[in-house]
Design an enzyme around this catalytic site. Structure first.
Site, PDB file in Angstrom:
ATOM      1  N   CYS A  19     -31.102  21.830 -28.211  1.00  0.00           N
ATOM      2  CA  CYS A  19     -29.952  22.812 -28.837  1.00  0.00           C
ATOM      3  C   CYS A  19     -29.171  23.434 -27.242  1.00  0.00           C
ATOM      4  O   CYS A  19     -29.519  23.165 -26.452  1.00  0.00           O
ATOM      5  CB  CYS A  19     -31.076  23.975 -29.306  1.00  0.00           C
ATOM      6  SG  CYS A  19     -32.187  23.685 -30.365  1.00  0.00           S
TER       7      CYS A  19
ATOM      8  N   GLU B 257     -25.182  -9.066 -34.182  1.00  0.00           N
ATOM      9  CA  GLU B 257     -25.070  -7.638 -33.587  1.00  0.00           C
ATOM     10  C   GLU B 257     -24.950  -7.789 -32.021  1.00  0.00           C
ATOM     11  O   GLU B 257     -24.180  -7.116 -31.595  1.00  0.00           O
ATOM     12  CB  GLU B 257     -26.587  -6.950 -33.996  1.00  0.00           C
ATOM     13  CG  GLU B 257     -26.673  -5.842 -32.780  1.00  0.00           C
ATOM     14  CD  GLU B 257     -25.521  -4.655 -33.393  1.00  0.00           C
ATOM     15  OE1 GLU B 257     -25.029  -4.796 -34.175  1.00  0.00           O
ATOM     16  OE2 GLU B 257     -25.506  -3.441 -32.499  1.00  0.00           O
TER      17      GLU B 257
ATOM     18  N   LYS C  26     -15.934   6.325 -32.322  1.00  0.00           N
ATOM     19  CA  LYS C  26     -17.351   6.652 -32.559  1.00  0.00           C
ATOM     20  C   LYS C  26     -17.626   6.341 -34.248  1.00  0.00           C
ATOM     21  O   LYS C  26     -18.253   5.799 -34.615  1.00  0.00           O
ATOM     22  CB  LYS C  26     -18.050   7.579 -31.982  1.00  0.00           C
ATOM     23  CG  LYS C  26     -19.398   8.061 -32.653  1.00  0.00           C
ATOM     24  CD  LYS C  26     -20.193   6.915 -31.492  1.00  0.00           C
ATOM     25  CE  LYS C  26     -21.818   6.989 -31.796  1.00  0.00           C
ATOM     26  NZ  LYS C  26     -22.520   5.860 -31.726  1.00  0.00           N
TER      27      LYS C  26
ATOM     28  N   ASN D  93     -33.736  28.142 -26.599  1.00  0.00           N
ATOM     29  CA  ASN D  93     -33.815  26.519 -26.689  1.00  0.00           C
ATOM     30  C   ASN D  93     -35.054  26.220 -26.102  1.00  0.00           C
ATOM     31  O   ASN D  93     -35.499  26.573 -25.077  1.00  0.00           O
ATOM     32  CB  ASN D  93     -32.624  26.081 -25.937  1.00  0.00           C
ATOM     33  CG  ASN D  93     -32.707  24.567 -25.723  1.00  0.00           C
ATOM     34  OD1 ASN D  93     -33.452  23.966 -26.393  1.00  0.00           O
ATOM     35  ND2 ASN D  93     -32.307  23.808 -24.542  1.00  0.00           N
TER      36      ASN D  93
ATOM     37  N   GLU E 255     -17.135  -5.833 -28.208  1.00  0.00           N
ATOM     38  CA  GLU E 255     -16.583  -4.437 -28.294  1.00  0.00           C
ATOM     39  C   GLU E 255     -16.788  -3.743 -26.981  1.00  0.00           C
ATOM     40  O   GLU E 255     -15.862  -2.999 -26.574  1.00  0.00           O
ATOM     41  CB  GLU E 255     -17.206  -3.728 -29.264  1.00  0.00           C
ATOM     42  CG  GLU E 255     -18.532  -3.265 -29.263  1.00  0.00           C
ATOM     43  CD  GLU E 255     -19.271  -2.652 -30.286  1.00  0.00           C
ATOM     44  OE1 GLU E 255     -18.609  -1.882 -31.233  1.00  0.00           O
ATOM     45  OE2 GLU E 255     -20.507  -2.294 -30.400  1.00  0.00           O
TER      46      GLU E 255
END
Lengths: 684, 382
Positions: free
Chosen positions: A73, A558, A679, A178, A565
């Site tokens: 958090c 993969e 992303k 948190n 990439e």
């Protein structure tokens, strides 16, 4: 009969021995009975089952030290002398900006509290910062002192009541937190007996009530805070507002991170990490465990064990930029996330094995006519491994297709078909389109995603979540393995349901899946040093082949994607047996060829290695049988022996992730931001 | 951030003998720079402007290097712990919030290793931190580290099991309390002490890194540094004869002289005041350190000639290291061949080349060899 209709995002602390328990999410029971007693009853049953299958050994143990995601958090607070010190229009918009920079720590529930004209204004809700802030009008909230909180729910969708900040009975104290309060359960019981009204089920709210009580007794808030810290146990970073002192933000820190930003005399800030502060100041004090105190616009007061702390020498001037957020200990997110995989796998197994939706998913799959699997990029590759597992254990054919190519299967869908849609972000537009179209054709959708309540889960009949935590590096690493784990788990469930596996076989396989994380950890430790050196010699390659048989050929896909990439090197995956039907023509002396020995077709693989080395290829093989296979001309990269195909992805894939990472470092590329890639792909 | 830097540079380099017979390890020159200066350059990259350097009396005379003011502390005895104690006794009251302890004798590429460490330290939220790096060979020569992937150190071992693992990468950052623990317990036990308290974080260095422990490491270190040389750089004061041939990335330092018909193939380094004689042939991955002479018609193959050495006319030196102040007689041959037992740093090369690398010999400091000497491969001459 208990019917579970949705998963809620709460932690529960109701073990009989009064120890806390976290990580196992529990269920909201239909019919309105979601009293704690009912939930505890359910949980204790869940726990018994958990123990029977032995998984509390691997998940967070009862009463054991917590292992939580660093950065679950984000909290922040700002106090200013006059409105002139604000960069934005209002304090509300200022807090929104602060929380935005903490968004990477979590972004599915958010809230702010501001002292405005002597009143406490709290606005909070479930959803992304932008949405909630628009919906609840954060921008219109104004004042001089305020706090905020943003959260990453790993267990179930968040709701409005559980969002932070929390207030006391009189609405005079607001707390954002948190961390985890360990002795929350006892404290809560006590507070209820004393007549406090507790609205949420979080461990945080109790803090506001304890403060209320301590404050009434002494009328000194700092003293009340000191007393509070003696009462609570666990990890916390707290920011607290008290209406009676409108220019102060109180704070406390233990185990969870908290940093103070020093303004130029008319404002001060506090936040979970340094990058959030950099927009306002580059002078910070990183708080240490056990420290607490308050800030005003012109003053910082820190105490430890009721004695003032000397700040001399602790003020740091930061000269780096926001981009390095939360890479603690690692130069890049990618390598951090590769190293995080054991933890991500453990969390994911733990979550999926206690998710009642798996049974539901298995039933849907079993009743279906045909199973389709879709995804894009890495998710698709995970889907291919899923297809392999469905076929291997459940003897059920599944049809994989790349999500943007859904038109290829458009005419064959019937209402009885089911689609497994895989997307880390849950927002990938190609996959979303495939889902919509599939749904329109009448089929059912099972989504696999890492982000709770994202678009694809919302539009699916049922969602199974991976619990990989936030993934920042553009190249998917930990999400791939966690997706594979969820798919494998599902295939085992289906196999058991359809009688393809006996109970013993099922438990045996499930238990090996439970240990997947150990293999990943061992594989990384064992190979990283060697891979770092290997990357140096491969960094000048123009082209690389990655070959395997059976499962190995799927993992190769993969592996090749990662090298393409991240390293901008042409890498091609091929089934090893197929390589002599064409690709071998390109092989010349010095051409690097990487083999993946994932148990399937080991004998035949030897032949393929010989074909390649006979043509002068530089062959390497990831295998656990290095002595057997090393003699055939390929250099063995030894990985741990799993002896079962179920676990092979967890030992091979980390090696290739590391390889692509270290090649990028060698070539001077930024592995976190490969060119031309995003992303989450939300354009077609 | 208020930071002090201490560089420990008092080691003799016993494992480097006979190369360090005359010159202690921190003062050894590799590619024109003394080993302690490498560490200082990494500090300069982190924009530090002051360093306390602990060394034996008289070893280090410069007071400023690359914009860093040096304060020198002398240590009486050898050893890392000894050096640190000497520093601590003198400066304990002056230790600021953060203390960086850097070792000498390691090299890293890119050079931002200390900057990176500092950055990680501010992000890590731990009071103490060590930098670790994966190494394929050589955890037998320096401390190896076990850490969990949540960046917390579990164990630091002075000498690892050998082979591959994670090594302590020569940089530690501690707070005042950590500095005291290291003083009281010694560096490695102190780190373990901090680790057992759970207050020692690890940051990962993923760039290239190596520690120069054994003479053969000098060859590997030079190869690593030369890999970073991508273009030819010739100092304006260097004198290159018209018929000399420079092929590929070659660095030629101040006042170096290449005589007629000399051939230098890159990547190669020619140091200050070096003379490469007429018709000499210097092959790739060689380094000739300052004030050395490579005589006419001699040949160097993947070798390092340390400072003030002389390779006389017609000599052939292959896969070897020649120590400072040595002289190799006319027409001598330091042959290289495939040897059975390889130094650990070379074993990794077999992995990639799939055949054993050739090995030459180590010729120590101040060795004088007469004309026509044949030095068999694998010899170490003291």
């Amino acid at each position: 009969m208990i019917y579970i209709h949705r998963v809620v995002s709460r932690r529960i602390f109701c073990d009989k021995a009064k120890r806390f328990f976290i990580g196992l999410y529990y269920y909201n029971i239909a019919g309105g009975d979601d009293s704690e007693a009912a939930l505890c009853h359910y949980l204790s049953r869940g726990l018994q089952e958990a123990r029977a299958t032995g998984y509390d050994e691997i998940g967070p143990k009862l009463g054991a030290p917590l292992e939580v995601w660093k950065g679950m958090c984000g909290i922040a607070g700002i106090t200013v002398l006059t409105k002139k010190s604000l960069k934005g229009e209002t304090l509300g918009s200022e807090l929104t900006v602060l929380l935005k920079s903490l968004e990477y720590r979590g972004y599915d529930s958010v809230g702010i509290a501001v002292i405005s004209d002597g009143r406490l204004v709290v606005r909070k809700g479930a959803g992304k910062i932008d949405e909630v802030s628009r919906k609840l009008g954060f921008r219109k909230v104004d004042g001089l002192t305020g706090i905020g909180h943003t959260r990453w729910a790993t267990h179930g969708p968040p709701n409005d009541i559980n969002a932070h900040p929390h207030t006391d009975c009189n609405g005079k104290i607001a707390v954002a937190h948190n961390g985890i309060i360990k002795n929350y359960y006892e404290l809560k019981k006590e507070a209820i007996m004393k007549g406090h009204t507790i609205k949420s089920d979080t461990d945080t709210e109790i803090i506001s009530h304890l403060l209320e009580e301590n404050y009434t007794k002494t009328n000194n808030f700092l003293e009340a805070l000191s007393t509070l810290l003696d009462q609570i146990e666990g990890s916390y970073a707290l920011v607290i507002l008290n209406v009676d002192e409108p220019d102060k933000i109180y704070f406390a820190k233990n185990l969870s991170p908290l940093v103070i930003g020093i303004g130029n005399g008319d404002y001060n800030l506090v936040a979970s990490d340094i990058p959030a502060l950099l927009r306002y100041t580059n002078r910070v004090v990183t708080l240490r465990d056990g420290e607490y105190g308050y800030i005003t616009p012109s003053k910082i007061h820190i105490l430890k064990k009721r004695k003032p702390v000397n700040l001399a020498g602790r003020i740091k001037t930061i000269d780096w930029t926001i981009e390095s957020i939360s890479r603690a200990g690692y130069p890049h997110f990618m390598i951090k996330e590769i190293h995080e995989q054991p933890l991500a796998l453990r969390e994911t197994y733990f979550g999926i094995s206690s998710d009642p939706l798996v049974d539901e998913a298995v039933r849907i799959l079993s009743e279906s006519r045909l199973i389709y699997i879709t995804g894009a990029g890495t998710s698709f590759h995970a889907g291919l491994v899923g297809r392999y597992m469905f076929s291997k254990f459940a003897s059920r054919p599944a049809i994989p297709f790349i999500s943007s190519e859904y038109t290829q299967v458009i005419n064959e869908i019937s209402e009885k078909d089911v689609l497994i849609a895989i997307s880390q972000s849950g927002e990938t537009i190609d996959t979303l389109r495939a889902v919509r179209w599939f749904k329109a054709s009448g089929g059912k959708i099972i989504a696999i995603s890492n982000v709770i309540e994202s678009a694809i889960p919302r539009e699916s009949d049922l969602t199974l979540y991976t619990r990989a935590g936030p993934e920042i590096g553009v190249a998917a690493t930990k999400t791939y393995l966690t997706q594979v784990l969820v798919l494998t788990y599902l295939s085992l469930g289906l196999a058991k349901y359809e009688g393809m596996l006996t109970k013993t076989e099922y438990h045996q396989k499930k238990n090996s899946l439970r240990d997947a994380w150990r293999f990943t950890e061992e594989s990384i430790r064992q190979t990283e040093p060697l891979i770092k050196s290997l990357a140096k010699s491969l960094s000048t390659a123009q082209s690389i082949y990655i070959l395997g048989r059976g499962l190995g050929s799927l993992l190769a896909l993969e592996a090749a994607l990662k090298i393409k990439e991240i390293d901008y090197i042409h890498a091609e995956a091929y089934p090893a047996g197929e390589s002599k039907h064409g690709p071998i023509a390109l092989v010349e002396p010095g051409f690097p060829v990487l083999f993946i020995d994932a148990i399937d077709g080991r004998e035949e693989l030897i032949g393929n290695i010989k074909e390649m080395t006979a043509r002068g290829a530089d062959a390497y093989i990831t295998t656990c049988k290095s002595e057997e296979l090393g003699v055939h001309g390929a250099q063995p990269i030894t990985i741990p022996c799993t002896n079962t195909q179920i676990l092979e992805p967890y030992v091979h894939i980390p090696v290739y992730q590391l390889l692509s990472y270290y090649i990028a470092v060698q070539r001077g590329l930024d592995p976190d931001k490969p060119r031309n890639l995003a992303k989450t792909v939300t354009v077609e | 951030m208020v930071t002090s830097l201490v560089v420990l540079a008092g080691g003799l380099g016993k494992r480097l003998l006979p190369i360090t017979k005359e010159t202690p390890k921190p003062l050894l020159e590799v590619m024109g720079k003394k080993l302690y200066q490498y560490t200082l350059d990494y500090a300069a990259e982190a924009k530090l402007d002051e360093a306390i350097i602990v060394s034996r009396k008289g070893w280090i005379t410069e007071r400023e290097h690359n914009g860093i003011q040096l304060r020198i502390v002398s240590q009486e005895n050898y050893g890392m712990d000894e050096a640190y104690r000497a520093f601590y006794n003198e400066y304990q009251n002056g230790i600021e919030d953060t203390l960086i302890i850097a070792f000498t004798g390691f090299i890293a590429r890119p050079p931002n290793i200390i900057e990176q460490s500092l950055r990680q330290y501010t992000l890590l939220n731990e009071s103490n931190m060590i930098l670790v790096t994966p190494v394929a060979t050589g955890t037998d020569t320096h401390a190896s580290v076990e850490f969990d992937f949540g960046s917390r150190v579990k164990l630091v071992q002075e000498k690892g099991k050998g082979g591959s693992g994670y090594a302590l990468a020569g940089v530690l950052i501690v707070n005042r309390e950590g500095a005291r623990v290291l003083y009281e317990d010694g560096i490695i036990p102190g780190l373990n002490h901090l680790a057992s308290r759970g207050s020692l974080g690890a940051a990962l260095w993923t760039g290239e890194w190596m520690d120069i422990s054994y003479p053969w490491d000098i060859l590997e270190a030079v190869a690593m540094l030369l890999d970073g040389v991508t273009e030819t750089k010739i100092a304006s004061t260097a004198k290159i004869a018209k018929t000399a041939i420079i092929d590929g990335p070659v660095v030629i330092d101040n006042n170096a002289r290449l005589d007629e018909f000399a051939v230098v193939r890159g990547p190669t380094y020619i140091g200050r005041n070096v003379l490469v004689g007429m018709g000499a042939f210097v092959r790739p991955y060689s380094a000739i350190e300052s004030s050395s002479i490579v005589g006419s018609r001699s040949e160097l193959k993947r070798s390092v000639i340390m400072s003030n050495a002389e390779i006389s006319s017609g000599a052939v030196i292959a896969d070897s290291v020649v120590g400072p102040y040595s002289r190799i007689g006319e027409f001598s041959v330091a042959k290289s061949t495939y040897v059975d037992k390889l130094p650990s740093r070379f074993t990794i090369r077999i992995f990639f080349k799939k055949r054993k690398p050739k090995m030459g010999s180590i010729i120590g400091a101040k060795v004088k060899l007469g004309p026509h000497t044949v030095i068999p491969p694998g010899s170490i001459i003291e």
